[in-house]
Design an enzyme around this catalytic site. Structure first.
Site, PDB file in Angstrom:
ATOM      1  N   GLU A 121       0.845  -1.210   0.000  1.00  0.00           N
ATOM      2  CA  GLU A 121       0.000   0.000   0.000  1.00  0.00           C
ATOM      3  C   GLU A 121       0.872   1.250   0.000  1.00  0.00           C
ATOM      4  O   GLU A 121       2.025   1.196   0.396  1.00  0.00           O
ATOM      5  CB  GLU A 121      -0.832   0.044   1.299  1.00  0.00           C
ATOM      6  CG  GLU A 121      -1.787  -1.083   1.455  1.00  0.00           C
ATOM      7  CD  GLU A 121      -2.348  -1.167   2.882  1.00  0.00           C
ATOM      8  OE1 GLU A 121      -2.205  -0.206   3.659  1.00  0.00           O
ATOM      9  OE2 GLU A 121      -2.910  -2.214   3.201  1.00  0.00           O
ATOM     10  N   LYS A 123       2.225   4.504   1.654  1.00  0.00           N
ATOM     11  CA  LYS A 123       2.367   4.981   3.025  1.00  0.00           C
ATOM     12  C   LYS A 123       2.075   6.481   3.005  1.00  0.00           C
ATOM     13  O   LYS A 123       2.903   7.294   2.583  1.00  0.00           O
ATOM     14  CB  LYS A 123       3.774   4.709   3.554  1.00  0.00           C
ATOM     15  CG  LYS A 123       3.916   5.087   5.013  1.00  0.00           C
ATOM     16  CD  LYS A 123       5.227   4.565   5.569  1.00  0.00           C
ATOM     17  CE  LYS A 123       5.291   4.786   7.067  1.00  0.00           C
ATOM     18  NZ  LYS A 123       5.190   6.191   7.447  1.00  0.00           N
ATOM     19  N   LYS A 323      10.764   2.909   3.041  1.00  0.00           N
ATOM     20  CA  LYS A 323      10.763   4.369   3.020  1.00  0.00           C
ATOM     21  C   LYS A 323      11.478   4.924   1.784  1.00  0.00           C
ATOM     22  O   LYS A 323      12.575   4.482   1.463  1.00  0.00           O
ATOM     23  CB  LYS A 323      11.448   4.913   4.278  1.00  0.00           C
ATOM     24  CG  LYS A 323      10.693   4.622   5.572  1.00  0.00           C
ATOM     25  CD  LYS A 323       9.429   5.431   5.729  1.00  0.00           C
ATOM     26  CE  LYS A 323       9.618   6.781   6.339  1.00  0.00           C
ATOM     27  NZ  LYS A 323       9.926   6.836   7.746  1.00  0.00           N
ATOM     28  N   CYS A 417      34.635  38.575  14.217  1.00  0.00           N
ATOM     29  CA  CYS A 417      34.906  37.387  13.419  1.00  0.00           C
ATOM     30  C   CYS A 417      35.358  36.256  14.353  1.00  0.00           C
ATOM     31  O   CYS A 417      36.287  36.447  15.144  1.00  0.00           O
ATOM     32  CB  CYS A 417      35.999  37.709  12.407  1.00  0.00           C
ATOM     33  SG  CYS A 417      36.613  36.249  11.569  1.00  0.00           S
TER      34      CYS A 417
HETATM   35  S1  IVH Z   1      -0.050   0.136   8.808  1.00  0.00           S
HETATM   36  C1  IVH Z   1       0.561  -2.138  12.574  1.00  0.00           C
HETATM   37  N1  IVH Z   1      -0.538   1.258   6.487  1.00  0.00           N
HETATM   38  O1  IVH Z   1       2.671   5.065   8.959  1.00  0.00           O
HETATM   39  C2  IVH Z   1       0.573  -1.436  11.286  1.00  0.00           C
HETATM   40  N2  IVH Z   1       0.410   2.578   8.204  1.00  0.00           N
HETATM   41  O2  IVH Z   1       4.498   3.894  11.714  1.00  0.00           O
HETATM   42  C3  IVH Z   1       0.423   0.004  11.472  1.00  0.00           C
HETATM   43  N3  IVH Z   1       0.766   4.918   7.573  1.00  0.00           N
HETATM   44  O3  IVH Z   1       1.748   6.870  11.340  1.00  0.00           O
HETATM   45  C4  IVH Z   1       0.450   0.855  10.328  1.00  0.00           C
HETATM   46  N4  IVH Z   1      -0.010   4.766   5.522  1.00  0.00           N
HETATM   47  O4  IVH Z   1      -0.437   5.853  10.299  1.00  0.00           O
HETATM   48  C5  IVH Z   1      -0.056   1.413   7.732  1.00  0.00           C
HETATM   49  N5  IVH Z   1      -1.020   2.140   4.394  1.00  0.00           N
HETATM   50  C6  IVH Z   1      -0.578   2.294   5.626  1.00  0.00           C
HETATM   51  C7  IVH Z   1      -0.103   3.539   6.087  1.00  0.00           C
HETATM   52  C8  IVH Z   1       0.392   3.623   7.390  1.00  0.00           C
HETATM   53  C9  IVH Z   1       0.512   5.567   6.436  1.00  0.00           C
HETATM   54  C10 IVH Z   1       1.365   5.506   8.785  1.00  0.00           C
HETATM   55  C11 IVH Z   1       0.718   5.129  10.073  1.00  0.00           C
HETATM   56  C12 IVH Z   1       1.775   5.485  11.089  1.00  0.00           C
HETATM   57  C13 IVH Z   1       3.027   5.153  10.325  1.00  0.00           C
HETATM   58  C14 IVH Z   1       3.569   3.811  10.731  1.00  0.00           C
END
Ligand code: IVH
Length: 679
Positions: A121, A123, A323, A417
């Site tokens: 997915e 992020k 990342k 300076c």
């Molecule tokens: S899953 C246990 N899916 O990324 C799994 N997080 O540290 C928890 N985030 O601020 C997160 N898009 O809100 C997941 N497609 C996505 C995400 C996502 C953004 C953010 C989440 C958190 C950070 C994870």
């Protein structure tokens, strides 16, 4: 319309429910699916009808009515609330190798790779939220906080139109309890609109959509949140009852059917290479998305497998964030130091808590000058947003004021300076403060760093460390002394062996042939960059001719304006400069350049070149100077107007773009042939 208002409360409830159903449906089409079926006027009419009924029968208004999205009174503060299940964070992978290591850990944990599937997915770069629905109704929205407890921001969450106040579906399908997780964000377009408005109102600009979203969600007055349209993608479930789910992909489809905005760009793969390829493909085209993403999230698809893998204290073992190199990030200013440049300018630099930014670890950022620090009110101890200016130099964009504790120390620019203690003065018209001592050791040292640098005399093996050692050992005082160095002298330096000394002497000797263009640039004459130096060298051909040129003569040249001309004339009027040049000349440093008569021969007239990658026999600057001397233009980016792309080793996106647009790509050898043919 008044005639439509029901006469009894029972009828009012029925009618209000029907209107709510319709409004929720159209909200869903508009805000979640982005596919409206009715126009704004018809939608407004539905809302008006509902408001009219609710005004007549206030006792029937529920917190889930679409009229209640904005309306809660400003809060004094946010209540802390516990999450039903902890909100974990994610471990990070920064490379394909780290992704592979994650994959290996997953296989190890499951004991098999059979049937292993991943969901990948986007992020979303916003902030995590948790929403609790009881019997299909939104009862609470909270921020992540420390993962165990967050802040109750229900009133603000309700202003986000893509978040259903009521789950979709038949009553039988409505779960008694559903806790969903997602990311609140601000679309890029909304962020731009908001900042335009702030600029007009002379309010401080917001650093990036993520900070804007965080600030918005934490407004005490929900009307302020509603004014800055937020959005939310929902990507998972916390605690739930009454739903049967076996895979994460199924969860996403279930959430979608329940009325949530689920990002439709998720994909399922059964092969880690395909996962990596999908991630990388988004790394390249992420700027085309209407929202910011800072990476991809990879999740084991099977929910029973997720349970087997479990979590560490912080992160699930079944998911990881891949990342992308961050384009912006936040960190803490630990100190502000001052460095003195070769023109004597005092430049403040922020010493940062090291962070990863755009693929490298950054521990310093330029603060430009005292006005910049004042404007942005940057203090020691502040949390700041940084980015790479021009994709290279880290720069502080803004302070995250929310993080101020009151302990931060404002910065005071020194008036002396830091290198020599002489007064550092500021000219009224300039932002820079400068050391007033012409013999300041910093000026000398920085001037030498410049003299040997790649576009200047290009002396290999003579980096800042060796130069500093040479200066400190008293073996050199200025650039001309470099040409008096001998093996004996060099061997006096610590860590200098015979071989390094011989290499260094060879580089120094080779640099004597660099030619006038490089020499003029290397001298560090104010405002004379690579281009101006090349124009002067090619026009005059000899340093003596440059020396005796008047300001009027200099100004006549293309690329040489008044500022440069005056600076050149002033430089050559100084006895110290003339003495230095004399000594350089006497040491055998070449002070001439082959003249190119530009005016008569302009075979490249009308042609635009883009240079990319590393050239071997010349620098890009040299190639550019040649192109321009032959009447051509050099552009920074590839477009349909580009005639040729000159591509060296490791050429990247510009080469790709040229191939896409069908523009002729030439290599260094072909370029040299072209020049030979025309000159
Ligand atoms: S899953 C246990 N899916 O990324 C799994 N997080 O540290 C928890 N985030 O601020 C997160 N898009 O809100 C997941 N497609 C996505 C995400 C996502 C953004 C953010 C989440 C958190 C950070 C994870």
């Amino acid at each position: 319309m008044a005639d439509d208002i029901p006469r009894t409360i029972e009828e009012a409830v029925i009618k209000a429910n029907e209107l709510t159903r319709q409004i929720d449906y159209h909200n869903y089409l508009y805000y979640v699916l982005d596919k409206p079926e009715i126009n704004d006027a018809d939608y407004d009419l539905l809302i008006k009808q509902l408001i009219a009924i609710e005004t007549k029968y206030p006792e029937i208004v529920t917190p889930y009515s679409p009229t209640q999205r904005v309306g809660a009174a400003p809060a004094e503060g946010f209540q802390r609330v516990g999450h039903l299940t902890p909100m974990l964070s994610l471990g990070n992978a920064f490379s394909a190798e780290e992704l592979q290591a994650f994959h290996n850990r997953v296989i190890g944990g499951l004991g098999t790779s059979d049937d292993l599937e991943y969901v990948v997915e986007h992020k979303i770069d916003g902030l995590a939220i948790s929403l609790v629905y009881e019997n299909g109704l939104l009862v609470r929205g909270a921020t992540r906080g420390d993962g165990i407890e967050g802040e109750d921001v229900t009133s603000n969450i309700k202003t986000i139109k893509s978040i259903p106040l009521k789950l979709q579906g038949d009553d039988v399908d409505i779960p008694p309890l559903l806790e969903v997780r997602g990311e609140v964000y601000m679309a890029k377009q909304e962020f731009a609109r908001l900042n335009d408005l702030r600029e007009k109102n002379e309010e401080p600009l917001l650093a990036n959509p993520r900070n804007a979203a965080a600030g918005s969600l934490r407004q005490l007055d929900p009307r302020a949140t509603a004014d800055r349209a937020l959005d939310a993608f929902i990507y998972g479930i916390g605690k739930y009852e009454g739903v049967e789910l076996t895979t994460h992909a199924q969860t996403l489809e279930y959430l979608k059917a329940a009325g949530f905005k689920v990002n439709q760009l998720y994909r399922v793969f059964n092969n880690i290479q395909e996962v990596a390829d999908y991630c990388d493909s988004w790394g390249e085209k992420r700027s085309s998305l209407p929202y910011d993403i800072d990476g991809m999230v990879i999740k084991v698809n099977s929910l029973p497998s997720q349970t087997i893998l479990g979590s560490t204290a912080k992160d699930p073992r079944w998911a990881i964030a891949y990342k992308f190199p961050a384009e912006q990030t936040t960190t803490i200013v630990k100190d502000i130091i001052i460095s003195v440049g070769r023109t004597g300018t005092l430049t403040p630099t922020a010493i940062l808590q090291p962070v990863r930014l755009a693929g490298s670890t950054v521990s310093r950022a330029t603060l430009h000058n005292e006005d910049y620090i004042k404007q942005k009110d940057i203090r020691i101890g502040d949390t700041v947003v940084i980015h790479k200016a021009g994709e290279v130099i880290p720069e502080v964009i803004s302070v995250v004021l929310d993080h101020r504790t009151g302990e931060e120390a404002p910065f005071v620019m020194p008036e002396a300076c830091p290198e020599c203690g002489s007064p550092a003065e500021r000219n009224e018209s300039e932002a820079a403060r400068k050391c007033t001592n012409v013999a300041c050791p910093a000026l000398l040292r920085e001037g030498l760093f410049h003299f040997v640098s790649r576009d200047a005399m290009n002396i290999d093996g003579l980096g800042p460390a060796v130069l500093t050692n040479l200066l400190e050992a008293g073996l050199i005082r200025d650039a001309a002394d470099l040409y008096q160095l001998t093996e004996d002298k060099l061997l006096q330096l610590e860590r200098m062996g015979k071989k390094s000394a011989a290499n260094l002497l060879a580089s120094i000797t080779k640099s004597k042939e660099a030619g006038l263009a490089r020499l003029l640039f290397a001298l560090g004459i104010r405002y004379v960059g690579v281009k101006a130096a090349s124009v002067l060298a090619r026009h005059f051909g000899d340093i003596d001719a440059v020396k005796s040129a008047s300001v009027e003569e200099l100004i006549k040249l293309d690329e040489i304006g008044e500022k440069i001309a005056e600076s050149v004339a002033a430089y050559f009027a100084s006895p110290a400069s003339l003495e230095l040049i004399e000594r350089l000349h006497n040491s055998g440093v070449k002070t001439t350049e082959d003249k190119i008569v530009v005016a008569d021969k302009q075979p490249f007239l009308g042609l635009t070149f883009v240079l990319t990658g590393t050239l071997i026999e010349m620098t890009r600057n040299e190639a550019a100077a040649i192109i321009e001397s032959l009447g051509g233009k050099v552009a920074g980016s590839v477009s349909k107007k580009t005639s040729y792309v000159l591509a060296g080793a490791e050429a990247g996106s510009k080469l790709e773009k040229a191939l896409q647009l069908g523009i002729s790509v030439i290599d260094e050898a072909e370029f040299k042939n072209m020049i030979d043919e025309v000159s």
